[in-house]
Design a protein around this motif. Structure first.
Motif, PDB file in Angstrom:
ATOM      1  N   ARG A 102     -11.727   9.721  -1.625  1.00  0.00           N
ATOM      2  CA  ARG A 102     -12.023  11.123  -1.266  1.00  0.00           C
ATOM      3  C   ARG A 102     -12.109  11.292   0.243  1.00  0.00           C
ATOM      4  O   ARG A 102     -11.592  12.256   0.807  1.00  0.00           O
ATOM      5  N   HIS A 178      -6.401  21.803   2.136  1.00  0.00           N
ATOM      6  CA  HIS A 178      -5.730  21.229   0.964  1.00  0.00           C
ATOM      7  C   HIS A 178      -4.705  22.209   0.391  1.00  0.00           C
ATOM      8  O   HIS A 178      -3.632  21.798  -0.055  1.00  0.00           O
ATOM      9  N   GLN A 192     -10.051  16.582  -6.284  1.00  0.00           N
ATOM     10  CA  GLN A 192     -10.316  15.902  -5.026  1.00  0.00           C
ATOM     11  C   GLN A 192     -11.739  16.163  -4.539  1.00  0.00           C
ATOM     12  O   GLN A 192     -12.419  15.261  -4.036  1.00  0.00           O
TER      13      GLN A 192
END
Length: 217
Positions: A102, A178, A192
């Motif tokens: 992560r 993202h 995520q």
């Protein structure tokens, strides 16, 4: 990243930390050998991470624009190569201080966003050769402007400032990177970040509203 990948990454990063500690503690007579061991551990970790980027983190550009898969592959390869060139040029090994998948994905997202912001900034003041990296940055900026009526370069500056604030601001910045830099779906973003898809979408909406208020869009 599956469980096996998690274990492999953790093992490689631990080997690098162990090698770094051994080199730091070694007497002068042994530092040549410990330096070689440290370099091997670093190279092994970076080689694996590079392969992981190429295999798992390729942005899904076809969800965002009409480029062909071949163009996507070329653009992403240029982006990753440039990203790793910058990482390898640094002496503090920030990549190898990470401790989880992560952290790796989030850190890579920040670095990629900063790389594209630099390209957009230089493009605004200086004519740049129209290569794959410039096309990638221009495509991201065009999509963000078309979608939200906002310029990507100052928005990325704002996201960097959010990273230094208390939550939920860092999470909002992470979601936008993202989504609009990495090209991840909301399902991928939720996985995520360890949250639900609806929560990720709410973070995105709040982030866009905050950018509109900041820039008067």
């Amino acid at each position: 990243m599956n469980a096996s990948d998690d274990e492999t990454l953790a093992d490689l990063l631990q080997r690098h930390r162990d090698a770094a500690a051994a080199h730091a503690a070694a007497p002068e007579s042994d530092r040549g050998a410990t330096l070689i061991a440290l370099q091997k551990a670093r190279n092994a970790a970076i080689e694996w991470i590079y392969g992981y980027f190429d295999r798992e983190l390729r942005p899904v550009l076809r969800q965002i624009d009409s480029r062909t898969s071949d163009q996507t592959s070329v653009q992403y390869s240029v982006l990753v190569n440039e990203f790793f060139a910058r990482v390898l040029a640094r002496e503090d090994d920030p990549l190898l201080r990470l401790e989880s998948k992560r952290e790796l994905v989030r850190w890579a997202s920040v670095c990629t966003a900063n790389l594209l912001r630099d390209v957009l900034r230089r493009r605004r003041s200086t004519p740049l050769e129209h290569d794959s990296l410039v096309e990638f940055a221009d495509g991201r900026a065009e999509h963000f402007r078309r979608k939200h009526g906002l310029d990507l370069e100052p928005a990325l500056d704002e996201l960097e400032r959010w990273d230094g604030r208390a939550e939920p601001w860092p999470a909002r910045a992470t979601v936008l990177r993202h989504r609009y830099i990495d090209g991840l779906t909301y399902d991928e973003i939720a996985a995520q970040m360890g949250t639900e898809k609806k929560a990720a979408m709410r973070l995105k909406e709040a982030a866009i509203e905050a950018l509109r208020e900041r820039f008067g869009a």
